[in-house]
Enzyme design. Structure first.
Site, PDB file in Angstrom:
ATOM      1  N   CYS A   1       1.971   2.746  -6.271  1.00 16.19           N
ATOM      2  CA  CYS A   1       2.125   2.843  -4.972  1.00 16.19           C
ATOM      3  C   CYS A   1       1.388   2.190  -4.289  1.00 16.19           C
ATOM      4  O   CYS A   1       0.309   2.423  -4.606  1.00 16.19           O
ATOM      5  CB  CYS A   1       2.688   4.326  -4.800  1.00 16.19           C
ATOM      6  SG  CYS A   1       2.893   4.698  -3.306  1.00 16.19           S
TER       7      CYS A   1
ATOM      8  N   HIS B   1       9.446   0.160  -4.080  1.00 20.41           N
ATOM      9  CA  HIS B   1      10.611   0.281  -4.376  1.00 20.41           C
ATOM     10  C   HIS B   1      11.841  -1.125  -3.982  1.00 20.41           C
ATOM     11  O   HIS B   1      12.650  -0.778  -3.761  1.00 20.41           O
ATOM     12  CB  HIS B   1      10.426   1.544  -2.467  1.00 20.41           C
ATOM     13  CG  HIS B   1      10.105   2.480  -2.937  1.00 20.41           C
ATOM     14  ND1 HIS B   1       8.696   3.399  -3.012  1.00 20.41           N
ATOM     15  CD2 HIS B   1      11.155   3.826  -2.363  1.00 20.41           C
ATOM     16  CE1 HIS B   1       9.144   5.157  -3.088  1.00 20.41           C
ATOM     17  NE2 HIS B   1      10.657   5.332  -3.399  1.00 20.41           N
TER      18      HIS B   1
ATOM     19  N   TYR C   1       5.529   8.157   1.518  1.00 17.74           N
ATOM     20  CA  TYR C   1       4.101   8.615   2.560  1.00 17.74           C
ATOM     21  C   TYR C   1       3.301   7.392   3.636  1.00 17.74           C
ATOM     22  O   TYR C   1       2.902   8.427   4.129  1.00 17.74           O
ATOM     23  CB  TYR C   1       3.405   7.971   1.225  1.00 17.74           C
ATOM     24  CG  TYR C   1       2.732   8.604  -0.082  1.00 17.74           C
ATOM     25  CD1 TYR C   1       3.815  10.039  -0.342  1.00 17.74           C
ATOM     26  CD2 TYR C   1       2.024   8.412  -1.316  1.00 17.74           C
ATOM     27  CE1 TYR C   1       4.017  11.161  -1.098  1.00 17.74           C
ATOM     28  CE2 TYR C   1       2.539   9.474  -2.580  1.00 17.74           C
ATOM     29  CZ  TYR C   1       2.850  10.926  -2.133  1.00 17.74           C
ATOM     30  OH  TYR C   1       2.225  11.486  -3.781  1.00 17.74           O
ATOM     31  N   GLY C   2       4.384   6.115   3.846  1.00 23.63           N
ATOM     32  CA  GLY C   2       3.924   5.769   4.923  1.00 23.63           C
ATOM     33  C   GLY C   2       3.942   6.362   6.367  1.00 23.63           C
ATOM     34  O   GLY C   2       3.252   6.252   6.513  1.00 23.63           O
TER      35      GLY C   2
ATOM     36  N   CYS D   1       5.676  -3.676  -1.685  1.00 21.06           N
ATOM     37  CA  CYS D   1       6.020  -1.729  -1.822  1.00 21.06           C
ATOM     38  C   CYS D   1       6.793  -1.733  -2.923  1.00 21.06           C
ATOM     39  O   CYS D   1       7.543  -2.871  -2.623  1.00 21.06           O
ATOM     40  CB  CYS D   1       6.576  -1.378  -0.962  1.00 21.06           C
ATOM     41  SG  CYS D   1       7.439   0.278  -0.625  1.00 21.06           S
TER      42      CYS D   1
HETATM   43  N1  DGL Z   1       6.449   2.802  -3.297  1.00 22.79           N
HETATM   44  C1  DGL Z   1       5.822   3.427  -1.728  1.00 22.79           C
HETATM   45  C2  DGL Z   1       4.831   1.787  -2.062  1.00 22.79           C
HETATM   46  O1  DGL Z   1       4.175   1.435  -2.726  1.00 22.79           O
HETATM   47  C3  DGL Z   1       6.345   3.655  -1.350  1.00 22.79           C
HETATM   48  C4  DGL Z   1       5.779   3.869   0.211  1.00 22.79           C
HETATM   49  C5  DGL Z   1       5.843   5.328   1.024  1.00 22.79           C
HETATM   50  O2  DGL Z   1       6.602   6.218   0.021  1.00 22.79           O
HETATM   51  O3  DGL Z   1       5.864   5.566   2.238  1.00 22.79           O
HETATM   52  O4  DGL Z   1       4.039   1.616  -0.460  1.00 22.79           O
END
Ligand code: DGL
Length: 268
Positions: free
Chosen positions: A74, A186, A43-44, A184
């Site tokens: 997220c 991830h 999503y970033g 984040c």
């Molecule tokens: N897990 C998402 C977060 O906490 C990842 C963001 C992404 O998809 O860029 O920001």
């Protein structure tokens, strides 16, 4: 809302599993629904409008399954969409916040690093967090392009992942940080690698367990915690139909999962 209703948890991809595992540990009696929007991760690098549209779509899916709470697992979706979604839905909504508060309270050097996506670091939420704590501590934000993609591939320790992590965390050591905040969802899957690279004098923390505690307390207050005699379940959905998502989710979850496709009625 009733005690037996499920809880929906979502992320742009597999990162939210780091929050899901804390929720599962703390609330084993709850039925948990997890959506990985892997077809659209990360999503970033998407616009705020796109992230809001995806988040709304997934929340609508959860509402169609009568969830009593939604956890936005997220940080990026929290920054881009929660303010808009919160007033429009009945279920309790729990959102992420990088663990800057506990790190600021515990730091001895007075310097903390925050690893997150660029979109999180430039969000209003993060600017507010910075303003709240920057008179007590020095906060060094570090964007980490490429790391979400490595975790989405299930590559937690390969050459490229190690090189990216080293590039982002090693400069923080020379700036005297003693806490590194994983902003984040991830990144907790890279926590062992980060810890290995920075050494034991730096504490690496994330918000997963705090989010699980917050969820429990909100459900308790609303008197909708699941019955303690009930054994909860976990179900998984993904927007990625290639089969790769099932493999990576199983790897990170530590068990072979049944993965359903996010229903076609959910617009993509
Ligand atoms: N897990 C998402 C977060 O906490 C990842 C963001 C992404 O998809 O860029 O920001």
């Amino acid at each position: 809302m009733r005690r037996e209703n499920p809880i929906g948890i979502f992320d742009s991809g597999v990162g939210g599993l780091s929050v899901l595992r804390e929720i599962r540990k703390l609330l084993p009696n709850e039925n948990l629904l997890y959506v990985a929007d892997s077809a659209h991760a990360p999503y970033g690098d998407k616009t705020k409008e796109f992230i809001l549209e995806r988040s709304t779509t997934i929340v609508d899916f959860f509402i169609s399954r009568q969830v009593k709470a939604v956890v936005v697992a997220c940080n990026t979706a929290t920054g881009a969409a929660v303010k808009e979604i919160r007033p429009t839905i009945r279920p309790t909504i729990i959102a992420m916040e990088p663990a800057v508060k506990p790190a600021s309270e515990k730091t001895k050097t007075g310097v903390i690093g925050v690893l997150a996506t660029s979109r999180t670091l430039t969000s209003n939420n993060f600017q507010i967090l910075l303003t709240r704590f920057s008179d007590q501590v020095k906060i060094i934000p570090q964007a980490c392009p490429g790391l979400v993609e490595q975790v989405e591939l299930g590559d937690l320790n390969g050459d490229k992942t190690r090189a990216l992590v080293a590039q982002y965390v090693l400069p923080l050591i020379t700036q005297n940080v003693d806490f590194i905040v994983l902003g984040c969802t991830h990144y907790p899957f890279l926590a062992s690698l980060i810890q290995e690279l920075v050494g034991s004098s730096i504490t690496v923390i994330d918000s997963g367990s705090a989010i699980a505690r917050e969820l429990k307390s909100r459900l308790e207050k609303a008197e909708i915690l699941a019955d303690r005699n009930y054994s909860g379940s976990v179900q998984f959905w993904s927007s990625d139909e290639t089969g790769k998502a099932k493999q990576v989710i199983s790897q990170l979850w530590g068990d072979d999962v049944d993965l359903s496709n996010l229903p076609a009625c959910v617009p993509i």
